[in-house]
Design a protein around this motif. Structure first.
Motif, PDB file in Angstrom:
ATOM      1  N   ILE A 275      58.413  -3.038  74.096  1.00 22.21           N
ATOM      2  CA  ILE A 275      59.460  -2.293  74.810  1.00 22.21           C
ATOM      3  C   ILE A 275      60.259  -3.229  75.710  1.00 22.21           C
ATOM      4  CG2 ILE A 275      59.843  -0.512  76.565  1.00 22.21           C
ATOM      5  CD1 ILE A 275      57.423   0.976  75.368  1.00 22.21           C
ATOM      6  N   PHE A 276      59.561  -4.146  76.379  1.00 21.77           N
ATOM      7  CA  PHE A 276      60.255  -5.113  77.235  1.00 21.77           C
ATOM      8  C   PHE A 276      61.222  -5.965  76.425  1.00 21.77           C
ATOM      9  CE2 PHE A 276      60.211  -9.578  78.772  1.00 21.77           C
ATOM     10  CZ  PHE A 276      60.993  -9.395  79.902  1.00 21.77           C
ATOM     11  N   LEU A 277      60.769  -6.494  75.299  1.00 22.61           N
ATOM     12  CA  LEU A 277      61.639  -7.333  74.467  1.00 22.61           C
ATOM     13  C   LEU A 277      62.826  -6.539  73.926  1.00 22.61           C
ATOM     14  CD1 LEU A 277      58.976  -9.388  72.469  1.00 22.61           C
ATOM     15  CD2 LEU A 277      60.496 -10.222  74.269  1.00 22.61           C
ATOM     16  N   LEU A 278      62.572  -5.314  73.507  1.00 21.94           N
ATOM     17  CA  LEU A 278      63.649  -4.492  72.978  1.00 21.94           C
ATOM     18  C   LEU A 278      64.660  -4.144  74.069  1.00 21.94           C
ATOM     19  CD1 LEU A 278      64.612  -3.189  70.376  1.00 21.94           C
ATOM     20  CD2 LEU A 278      63.290  -1.159  70.956  1.00 21.94           C
ATOM     21  N   GLY A 279      64.164  -3.834  75.254  1.00 22.42           N
ATOM     22  CA  GLY A 279      65.073  -3.566  76.365  1.00 22.42           C
ATOM     23  C   GLY A 279      65.926  -4.768  76.701  1.00 22.42           C
ATOM     24  N   ALA A 280      65.320  -5.963  76.633  1.00 23.65           N
ATOM     25  CA  ALA A 280      66.078  -7.186  76.901  1.00 23.65           C
ATOM     26  C   ALA A 280      67.173  -7.377  75.857  1.00 23.65           C
ATOM     27  CB  ALA A 280      65.136  -8.384  76.917  1.00 23.65           C
ATOM     28  N   LEU A 281      66.866  -7.114  74.594  1.00 16.04           N
ATOM     29  CA  LEU A 281      67.873  -7.265  73.534  1.00 16.04           C
ATOM     30  C   LEU A 281      69.005  -6.257  73.681  1.00 16.04           C
ATOM     31  CD1 LEU A 281      65.598  -7.882  70.416  1.00 16.04           C
ATOM     32  CD2 LEU A 281      67.192  -9.501  71.449  1.00 16.04           C
ATOM     33  N   ILE A 282      68.649  -5.017  74.002  1.00 21.25           N
ATOM     34  CA  ILE A 282      69.675  -3.977  74.135  1.00 21.25           C
ATOM     35  C   ILE A 282      70.588  -4.270  75.317  1.00 21.25           C
ATOM     36  CG2 ILE A 282      70.061  -1.543  74.675  1.00 21.25           C
ATOM     37  CD1 ILE A 282      67.544  -0.902  73.083  1.00 21.25           C
ATOM     38  N   VAL A 321      52.887   4.453  82.285  1.00 22.68           N
ATOM     39  CA  VAL A 321      53.366   3.697  83.449  1.00 22.68           C
ATOM     40  C   VAL A 321      53.806   2.299  83.020  1.00 22.68           C
ATOM     41  CG1 VAL A 321      52.639   2.622  85.617  1.00 22.68           C
ATOM     42  CG2 VAL A 321      52.022   5.000  85.120  1.00 22.68           C
ATOM     43  N   ALA A 322      53.032   1.671  82.130  1.00 23.92           N
ATOM     44  CA  ALA A 322      53.403   0.343  81.634  1.00 23.92           C
ATOM     45  C   ALA A 322      54.724   0.390  80.877  1.00 23.92           C
ATOM     46  CB  ALA A 322      52.294  -0.196  80.729  1.00 23.92           C
ATOM     47  N   ALA A 323      54.935   1.451  80.094  1.00 25.71           N
ATOM     48  CA  ALA A 323      56.181   1.579  79.348  1.00 25.71           C
ATOM     49  C   ALA A 323      57.378   1.746  80.280  1.00 25.71           C
ATOM     50  CB  ALA A 323      56.096   2.768  78.388  1.00 25.71           C
ATOM     51  N   ILE A 324      57.212   2.525  81.339  1.00 26.58           N
ATOM     52  CA  ILE A 324      58.303   2.717  82.305  1.00 26.58           C
ATOM     53  C   ILE A 324      58.666   1.377  82.956  1.00 26.58           C
ATOM     54  CG2 ILE A 324      58.940   3.806  84.490  1.00 26.58           C
ATOM     55  CD1 ILE A 324      57.180   6.183  83.652  1.00 26.58           C
ATOM     56  N   GLY A 325      57.655   0.625  83.387  1.00 26.94           N
ATOM     57  CA  GLY A 325      57.925  -0.686  83.969  1.00 26.94           C
ATOM     58  C   GLY A 325      58.573  -1.636  82.980  1.00 26.94           C
ATOM     59  N   ALA A 326      58.176  -1.556  81.705  1.00 29.44           N
ATOM     60  CA  ALA A 326      58.752  -2.426  80.682  1.00 29.44           C
ATOM     61  C   ALA A 326      60.218  -2.103  80.428  1.00 29.44           C
ATOM     62  CB  ALA A 326      57.948  -2.295  79.388  1.00 29.44           C
ATOM     63  N   LEU A 375      54.256 -12.873  78.986  1.00 30.76           N
ATOM     64  CA  LEU A 375      52.967 -13.487  78.675  1.00 30.76           C
ATOM     65  C   LEU A 375      51.889 -13.182  79.701  1.00 30.76           C
ATOM     66  CD1 LEU A 375      54.244 -16.999  77.493  1.00 30.76           C
ATOM     67  CD2 LEU A 375      53.674 -14.995  76.098  1.00 30.76           C
ATOM     68  N   VAL A 376      52.263 -13.108  80.975  1.00 33.01           N
ATOM     69  CA  VAL A 376      51.280 -12.864  82.030  1.00 33.01           C
ATOM     70  C   VAL A 376      51.265 -11.402  82.448  1.00 33.01           C
ATOM     71  CG1 VAL A 376      50.562 -13.571  84.362  1.00 33.01           C
ATOM     72  CG2 VAL A 376      51.612 -15.233  82.829  1.00 33.01           C
ATOM     73  N   GLY A 377      52.371 -10.685  82.168  1.00 33.06           N
ATOM     74  CA  GLY A 377      52.476  -9.304  82.596  1.00 33.06           C
ATOM     75  C   GLY A 377      52.187  -8.296  81.498  1.00 33.06           C
ATOM     76  N   PHE A 378      53.139  -8.083  80.603  1.00 35.07           N
ATOM     77  CA  PHE A 378      53.049  -6.954  79.687  1.00 35.07           C
ATOM     78  C   PHE A 378      52.020  -7.126  78.572  1.00 35.07           C
ATOM     79  CE2 PHE A 378      57.397  -6.553  81.444  1.00 35.07           C
ATOM     80  CZ  PHE A 378      57.211  -5.331  82.075  1.00 35.07           C
ATOM     81  N   LEU A 379      51.801  -8.344  78.091  1.00 34.02           N
ATOM     82  CA  LEU A 379      50.774  -8.527  77.061  1.00 34.02           C
ATOM     83  C   LEU A 379      49.377  -8.219  77.596  1.00 34.02           C
ATOM     84  CD1 LEU A 379      51.981 -11.650  75.039  1.00 34.02           C
ATOM     85  CD2 LEU A 379      51.675  -9.309  74.210  1.00 34.02           C
ATOM     86  N   PRO A 380      48.931  -8.835  78.685  1.00 32.21           N
ATOM     87  CA  PRO A 380      47.594  -8.467  79.209  1.00 32.21           C
ATOM     88  C   PRO A 380      47.524  -7.033  79.713  1.00 32.21           C
ATOM     89  CG  PRO A 380      48.626 -10.172  80.581  1.00 32.21           C
ATOM     90  CD  PRO A 380      49.499  -9.986  79.418  1.00 32.21           C
ATOM     91  N   LEU A 381      48.643  -6.513  80.224  1.00 33.15           N
ATOM     92  CA  LEU A 381      48.652  -5.124  80.691  1.00 33.15           C
ATOM     93  C   LEU A 381      48.378  -4.169  79.533  1.00 33.15           C
ATOM     94  CD1 LEU A 381      49.226  -3.126  83.050  1.00 33.15           C
ATOM     95  CD2 LEU A 381      51.626  -3.154  82.335  1.00 33.15           C
ATOM     96  N   GLY A 382      48.963  -4.446  78.387  1.00 33.62           N
ATOM     97  CA  GLY A 382      48.746  -3.593  77.226  1.00 33.62           C
ATOM     98  C   GLY A 382      47.305  -3.578  76.763  1.00 33.62           C
ATOM     99  N   PHE A 383      46.579  -4.672  77.004  1.00 35.06           N
ATOM    100  CA  PHE A 383      45.180  -4.758  76.584  1.00 35.06           C
ATOM    101  C   PHE A 383      44.210  -4.325  77.673  1.00 35.06           C
ATOM    102  CE2 PHE A 383      47.166  -7.511  73.447  1.00 35.06           C
ATOM    103  CZ  PHE A 383      46.501  -7.139  72.282  1.00 35.06           C
ATOM    104  N   GLY A 384      44.731  -3.766  78.782  1.00 32.23           N
ATOM    105  CA  GLY A 384      43.855  -3.125  79.747  1.00 32.23           C
ATOM    106  C   GLY A 384      43.702  -3.799  81.086  1.00 32.23           C
TER     107      GLY A 384
END
Length: 409
Positions: A275-282, A321-326, A375-384
């Motif tokens: 979602i973060f990457l897609l938001g950045a592209l859009i 919550v993670a999706a909203i932040g992303a 790399l430090v935020g959304f990837l580890p956040l997605g895994f818990g």
């Protein structure tokens, strides 16, 4: 010291992503020249703090739109009424790009970290550092510097005040939630509010100028005012052209295509990063952070609910919550990098630098903060991993970055 002071001003004038860079950038140009700070650095600080702080602030010109998008996402997910404000506050630790962009700006200031073209611009500014003759913006120095602050204070306070008066059904009793709701109701009147506030501040500035000159100086006031109008005419035309280009790209369906490419192609744990990457592209391709939020938020929340059927509510809520932040992070990241973003153009012109030079010098900072968020935020956040832990690790790494990357002046 000058950069720290300017950074502090931007944190105080937090109510809008466009008003803050225009106001403080124009005010700080002469001080930056005298202190040997490049206009490119000034534009970078203006752009970074403007959008990032407005996205994080719980009272701003952004908050009503952000809350409405969160509500729409839950409605489309079939969840009915939720506390949008509650989810906004929960998402603050996960809005990694905004936090990391602000921390990186402090690292840039306090540790003189200037990667890429910014280092070249800073060295050139220090080599040509010299006293500069006063310009029209310094004319009030004949009296007292405080007279220059008065119209700025009028502009700063009149925008939220007029918005609240127009949007609120009753002025009293006052509350923060009521203040935020008034912004949403007064959204259609924002152009009129900005024009009225600008005219009021201009009149106050003219009065302050006359007072500083100890008498009636109508011709001089008119000359200073018209010089400001001529200076802003070019940026306005550039901004209109950028809006036209962004609208054309939007009509081509770029945002819709990018959004549809996400659905069904990512594991749940990778959704925040995706979602973060897609938001950045859009936001990069359309030049608008609000447009990216408007496209992605109503998609991201329903996708999370659809892919987490049977999952315990606590885990689902964590991913929402993670999706909203992303969404918020991706929208601001692309907005910082896009050459036809309105905030990019306003920050550059207000600071007295060409928009493409601003994009070129700001891009390394945006990429560093964006990679750290991914790399430090959304990837580890997605895994818990806990959101606050990821945030702390990212801040620690950014602070130590100058020790590994020799990019100082």
């Amino acid at each position: 010291r000058m950069q720290s002071t300017v950074f502090g001003f931007w944190l105080l004038v937090f109510f809008g992503g466009l008003a803050s860079p225009r106001l403080i950038g124009r005010l700080s140009r002469s001080a930056a020249d005298r202190c040997g700070v490049s206009r490119e650095k000034l534009a970078y600080l203006a752009d970074t703090t403007g959008s990032a702080v407005a996205c994080l602030a719980f009272i701003s010109t952004w908050i009503a739109f952000q809350l409405s998008m969160i509500r729409e996402g839950f409605v489309l997910a079939g969840q009915g009424e939720v506390s949008a404000y509650g989810y906004f506050f929960k998402s603050l630790p996960a809005n990694y790009y905004c936090w990391f962009a602000l921390i990186l700006a402090l690292v840039c200031i306090w540790r003189e970290f200037n990667p890429g073209s910014m280092g070249v611009a800073e060295r050139a500014a220090r080599e040509r550092q010299r006293p500069t003759p006063p310009g029209p913006e310094e004319a009030v120095q004949a009296g007292h510097w405080g007279l220059a602050i008065i119209p700025i204070a009028v502009l700063t306070l009149s925008i939220p005040t007029l918005t609240y008066v127009i949007g609120a059904e009753a002025l009293l009793p006052f509350s923060l939630s009521k203040f935020a709701q008034s912004y949403g109701k007064a959204e259609v009147y924002v152009p009129q509010i900005l024009v009225a506030s600008s005219l009021l501040a201009s009149l106050v500035a003219a009065g302050s100028y006359a007072f500083a000159r100890r008498g009636s100086v109508a011709k001089s006031e008119a000359r200073v005012f018209l010089s400001g109008v001529r200076e802003i005419a070019g940026p306005v035309l550039i901004l209109i052209a950028a809006w036209m280009l962004g609208a054309a790209i939007s009509q081509l369906g770029t945002a819709t295509y990018l959004s549809e490419s996400l659905q069904g192609h990512l594991p749940v744990a990778l959704l925040p990063a995706g979602i973060f990457l897609l938001g950045a592209l859009i936001s990069f391709s359309t030049g608008t952070s609000w447009g990216a939020m408007g496209v992605l938020m109503p998609l991201a929340i329903p996708v999370i609910f659809s892919l987490t059927e049977g999952v315990v509510d606590l885990e689902r809520d964590r991913l929402v919550v993670a999706a909203i932040g992303a969404v918020f992070s991706g929208a601001v990241f692309g907005d910082h990098c896009s050459p036809f973003s309105d905030t990019t153009i306003v920050a550059s012109i207000a600071s007295g630098v060409a928009p493409l030079d601003h994009v070129r010098t700001q891009l390394p900072f945006a990429m560093i903060a964006g990679l750290m968020a991914l790399l430090v935020g959304f990837l580890p956040l997605g895994f818990g991993l806990p959101a606050i832990l990821c945030l702390g690790v990212g801040i620690f790494l950014l602070w130590g970055l100058p020790n590994m990357w020799k990019a100082s002046v």
